[in-house]
Design an enzyme around this catalytic site. Structure first.
Site, PDB file in Angstrom:
ATOM      1  N   GLU A 176      70.223  27.355  21.333  1.00 30.13           N
ATOM      2  CA  GLU A 176      70.790  28.463  20.567  1.00 30.13           C
ATOM      3  C   GLU A 176      71.222  29.518  21.584  1.00 30.13           C
ATOM      4  O   GLU A 176      70.423  30.345  22.010  1.00 30.13           O
ATOM      5  CB  GLU A 176      69.735  29.025  19.623  1.00 30.13           C
TER       6      GLU A 176
ATOM      7  N   SER B 193      67.912  32.944  35.883  1.00 34.68           N
ATOM      8  CA  SER B 193      69.245  33.155  36.466  1.00 34.68           C
ATOM      9  C   SER B 193      70.293  33.371  35.386  1.00 34.68           C
ATOM     10  O   SER B 193      71.224  34.153  35.554  1.00 34.68           O
ATOM     11  CB  SER B 193      69.635  31.955  37.343  1.00 34.68           C
TER      12      SER B 193
END
Length: 185
Positions: free
Chosen positions: A130, A104
């Protein structure tokens, strides 16, 4: 190696071997565990540094820590930030965890990890994410939302030297996202 199913993940958590704090049973999917975005973010201080040279060591102040407890963190196009999970994890010596972004978020152009997808046996702490925005629009990152997931694989035998016993373990017991410690290698 075998991937843990929802039953295996729940059994490992209920036995106390795999620790997730806080743990919510509804975070367990068919073969993964959802992780939520924490409240701490590190952003590069571009105006203070001209470049990064890993051989010279990473300056302590290269990234600024910011906290967003009640409002979203806005990640701009092309921006890269470090964030952390809300959950603290403890991986037992017979498992390896793999971090993946949720699709998503990927469909919004948000990448959750650049390279650090493996969580070693014996790791303890909040996981540093990250995060990069590959889209051409800013995106709101709301602390507490499901942002990533872990899958778990069983090792053929327990690790002889798990991360928590490894003398070069640079990222143990993290609570906030930490900058690269590549210069310590």
């Amino acid at each position: 190696m075998a991937v843990l199913s929802d039953r295996d993940i729940k059994a490992s958590i209920n036995s106390g071997k795999l620790k997730i704090q806080p743990y919510h049973e509804d975070a367990v999917g068919p073969c993964s565990l959802d992780l939520s975005l924490g409240t701490s973010f590190r952003i590069f201080k571009n105006s203070d540094h001209t470049h990064i040279d890993p051989k010279e060591g990473i300056p302590d102040d290269i990234m600024e820590l910011t906290t967003k407890e009640t409002e979203p963190f806005i990640i701009h196009p092309g921006e890269f930030v470090l964030a952390s999970t809300m959950e603290k994890v403890t991986i037992p010596n017979n498992l390896i965890a793999r971090l993946e972004g949720r699709s998503s978020w990927g469909r919004l152009g948000i990448v959750i990890h650049s390279t650090a997808g493996k969580i070693d046996p014996g790791f303890e702490g909040n996981i540093t994410l990250e995060v990069a925005n590959l889209s051409n629009l800013p995106v709101s990152l709301h602390p507490g939302t499901k942002i990533a997931q872990l899958t778990f694989e069983t090792l053929l035998s327990p690790s002889e030297k798990p991360y928590n016993k490894y003398e070069k373990a640079k990222y143990m017991h993290e609570k906030e996202p930490s900058v690269s410690r590549i210069s310590k290698e």
